[in-house]
Motif scaffolding. Sequence first.
Motif, PDB file in Angstrom:
ATOM      1  N   TYR A  85       0.633  -1.768  -0.224  1.00 51.39           N
ATOM      2  CA  TYR A  85      -0.117   0.102  -0.547  1.00 51.39           C
ATOM      3  C   TYR A  85       0.730   1.350  -0.067  1.00 51.39           C
ATOM      4  O   TYR A  85       2.249   1.452   0.434  1.00 51.39           O
ATOM      5  CB  TYR A  85      -1.075  -0.293   1.360  1.00 51.39           C
ATOM      6  CG  TYR A  85      -1.968  -1.417   1.233  1.00 51.39           C
ATOM      7  CD1 TYR A  85      -2.879  -1.018   0.357  1.00 51.39           C
ATOM      8  CD2 TYR A  85      -1.852  -1.801   1.827  1.00 51.39           C
ATOM      9  CE1 TYR A  85      -3.857  -1.636   0.568  1.00 51.39           C
ATOM     10  CE2 TYR A  85      -2.730  -3.079   1.951  1.00 51.39           C
ATOM     11  CZ  TYR A  85      -3.874  -3.287   0.694  1.00 51.39           C
ATOM     12  OH  TYR A  85      -4.541  -4.374   0.496  1.00 51.39           O
ATOM     13  N   GLN A 140       0.250   9.626   9.850  1.00 50.58           N
ATOM     14  CA  GLN A 140      -1.039   9.215   8.732  1.00 50.58           C
ATOM     15  C   GLN A 140      -1.162   8.233   9.380  1.00 50.58           C
ATOM     16  O   GLN A 140      -2.132   7.527   9.789  1.00 50.58           O
ATOM     17  CB  GLN A 140      -0.041   8.780   8.033  1.00 50.58           C
ATOM     18  CG  GLN A 140       0.104   8.938   6.749  1.00 50.58           C
ATOM     19  CD  GLN A 140       1.153   7.908   5.627  1.00 50.58           C
ATOM     20  OE1 GLN A 140       1.364   6.778   5.253  1.00 50.58           O
ATOM     21  NE2 GLN A 140       1.944   9.703   4.734  1.00 50.58           N
ATOM     22  N   ASP A 168      -4.154   9.447  11.807  1.00 51.56           N
ATOM     23  CA  ASP A 168      -5.487   9.035  10.893  1.00 51.56           C
ATOM     24  C   ASP A 168      -6.109   8.006  10.925  1.00 51.56           C
ATOM     25  O   ASP A 168      -7.119   7.743  10.868  1.00 51.56           O
ATOM     26  CB  ASP A 168      -4.987   9.891   9.496  1.00 51.56           C
ATOM     27  CG  ASP A 168      -4.749  10.971   9.819  1.00 51.56           C
ATOM     28  OD1 ASP A 168      -4.896  12.299  10.585  1.00 51.56           O
ATOM     29  OD2 ASP A 168      -3.598  12.182   8.761  1.00 51.56           O
ATOM     30  N   TRP A 169      -4.942   7.132  10.466  1.00 51.00           N
ATOM     31  CA  TRP A 169      -6.272   5.511  10.455  1.00 51.00           C
ATOM     32  C   TRP A 169      -6.088   5.155  11.305  1.00 51.00           C
ATOM     33  O   TRP A 169      -7.385   4.925  11.208  1.00 51.00           O
ATOM     34  CB  TRP A 169      -4.294   4.821   9.747  1.00 51.00           C
ATOM     35  CG  TRP A 169      -5.026   3.385   9.509  1.00 51.00           C
ATOM     36  CD1 TRP A 169      -5.406   2.868   8.402  1.00 51.00           C
ATOM     37  CD2 TRP A 169      -4.858   1.876  10.525  1.00 51.00           C
ATOM     38  NE1 TRP A 169      -5.477   0.944   8.393  1.00 51.00           N
ATOM     39  CE2 TRP A 169      -5.450   0.790   9.666  1.00 51.00           C
ATOM     40  CE3 TRP A 169      -4.683   1.928  11.985  1.00 51.00           C
ATOM     41  CZ2 TRP A 169      -5.888  -0.621  10.162  1.00 51.00           C
ATOM     42  CZ3 TRP A 169      -4.390   0.562  11.969  1.00 51.00           C
ATOM     43  CH2 TRP A 169      -4.553  -0.608  11.473  1.00 51.00           C
ATOM     44  N   THR A 170      -5.569   4.928  12.740  1.00 50.62           N
ATOM     45  CA  THR A 170      -6.919   4.949  14.032  1.00 50.62           C
ATOM     46  C   THR A 170      -7.634   5.478  14.535  1.00 50.62           C
ATOM     47  O   THR A 170      -9.217   4.699  14.542  1.00 50.62           O
ATOM     48  CB  THR A 170      -5.768   5.592  15.003  1.00 50.62           C
ATOM     49  OG1 THR A 170      -5.324   6.390  15.341  1.00 50.62           O
ATOM     50  CG2 THR A 170      -4.110   4.421  14.973  1.00 50.62           C
ATOM     51  N   LYS A 187      -9.792   6.642  11.901  1.00 51.67           N
ATOM     52  CA  LYS A 187     -10.819   6.139  10.897  1.00 51.67           C
ATOM     53  C   LYS A 187     -10.938   4.548  11.124  1.00 51.67           C
ATOM     54  O   LYS A 187     -12.438   4.363  10.978  1.00 51.67           O
ATOM     55  CB  LYS A 187     -10.223   6.013   9.740  1.00 51.67           C
ATOM     56  CG  LYS A 187     -11.309   5.507   8.309  1.00 51.67           C
ATOM     57  CD  LYS A 187     -10.190   5.625   7.105  1.00 51.67           C
ATOM     58  CE  LYS A 187      -9.728   4.509   5.819  1.00 51.67           C
ATOM     59  NZ  LYS A 187      -9.352   4.073   5.003  1.00 51.67           N
ATOM     60  N   THR A 188      -9.921   3.605  11.631  1.00 53.02           N
ATOM     61  CA  THR A 188     -10.809   2.696  11.819  1.00 53.02           C
ATOM     62  C   THR A 188     -10.899   2.335  13.527  1.00 53.02           C
ATOM     63  O   THR A 188     -11.194   1.615  13.857  1.00 53.02           O
ATOM     64  CB  THR A 188      -9.855   1.809  11.281  1.00 53.02           C
ATOM     65  OG1 THR A 188      -8.238   1.911  12.831  1.00 53.02           O
ATOM     66  CG2 THR A 188      -8.807   1.375   9.584  1.00 53.02           C
ATOM     67  N   GLU A 199      -9.678  -1.350   6.181  1.00 52.64           N
ATOM     68  CA  GLU A 199     -10.390  -1.774   7.566  1.00 52.64           C
ATOM     69  C   GLU A 199     -10.677  -3.163   7.869  1.00 52.64           C
ATOM     70  O   GLU A 199     -10.012  -3.467   9.319  1.00 52.64           O
ATOM     71  CB  GLU A 199     -11.289  -0.524   7.908  1.00 52.64           C
ATOM     72  CG  GLU A 199     -11.428   0.703   7.562  1.00 52.64           C
ATOM     73  CD  GLU A 199     -12.507   1.759   8.018  1.00 52.64           C
ATOM     74  OE1 GLU A 199     -13.442   1.298   8.957  1.00 52.64           O
ATOM     75  OE2 GLU A 199     -12.908   2.388   7.459  1.00 52.64           O
ATOM     76  N   MET A 237       0.148   3.865   5.491  1.00 47.95           N
ATOM     77  CA  MET A 237      -0.922   3.433   6.259  1.00 47.95           C
ATOM     78  C   MET A 237      -2.517   3.835   6.160  1.00 47.95           C
ATOM     79  O   MET A 237      -3.159   2.784   6.396  1.00 47.95           O
ATOM     80  CB  MET A 237      -0.439   4.828   7.024  1.00 47.95           C
ATOM     81  CG  MET A 237      -0.791   3.551   8.164  1.00 47.95           C
ATOM     82  SD  MET A 237      -0.049   2.165   8.771  1.00 47.95           S
ATOM     83  CE  MET A 237      -1.328   0.693  10.042  1.00 47.95           C
ATOM     84  N   THR A 238      -3.001   5.529   5.319  1.00 47.52           N
ATOM     85  CA  THR A 238      -4.879   5.440   5.056  1.00 47.52           C
ATOM     86  C   THR A 238      -4.997   4.464   3.890  1.00 47.52           C
ATOM     87  O   THR A 238      -6.443   4.542   3.837  1.00 47.52           O
ATOM     88  CB  THR A 238      -4.689   6.809   4.902  1.00 47.52           C
ATOM     89  OG1 THR A 238      -3.671   7.070   4.040  1.00 47.52           O
ATOM     90  CG2 THR A 238      -4.491   7.668   5.853  1.00 47.52           C
ATOM     91  N   ASP A 239      -4.227   3.526   3.280  1.00 45.30           N
ATOM     92  CA  ASP A 239      -4.904   3.237   2.354  1.00 45.30           C
ATOM     93  C   ASP A 239      -4.932   1.342   2.618  1.00 45.30           C
ATOM     94  O   ASP A 239      -5.297   0.708   1.569  1.00 45.30           O
ATOM     95  CB  ASP A 239      -3.793   3.140   1.253  1.00 45.30           C
ATOM     96  CG  ASP A 239      -3.429   4.560   0.689  1.00 45.30           C
ATOM     97  OD1 ASP A 239      -4.164   5.173   0.648  1.00 45.30           O
ATOM     98  OD2 ASP A 239      -2.534   4.861  -0.141  1.00 45.30           O
TER      99      ASP A 239
END
Length: 138
Positions: free
Chosen positions: A58, A88, A91-93, A95-96, A66, A61-63
Amino acid sequence: MVTNYSDILSTAKTIAIIGCSANKYRTSYHIASYLKENGYRIIPVNPKYEEVLGIPCYDEMTDIPEKYTVDIVNIFRNSTHTADMVRQIIDWTQKTGQEPVIWTQLDVSSAEAEELAEKAGLAYVKNECMMVQHERIS
């Protein structure tokens, strides 16, 4: 900062590796290969590659979808980029809803990155080789 590596490595199943290389002469490739051979699911993160070790890679990280539960994010980047990588991850945490341990390889940590992780409530391993620590507990 976390220092109980045994608990982290014995319970983790999936490790995202930021800066994972497909070049077999790079340390990140060698350690990713070692982790895979020792039963961990690895998720390579590097915009330079479509896959590493036969696994989809990827861009950032955001890609990462989930559907994956990530237990550890291992960072292989120059310390000047580590704070951005932690951003990053944060941001991912958000989101998920996941809270992986952030693990920085030798000479990768920065004070800013560590502070960002602490403020976000994320466990942070500072300047440790994951392979060396895994070998110690094996």
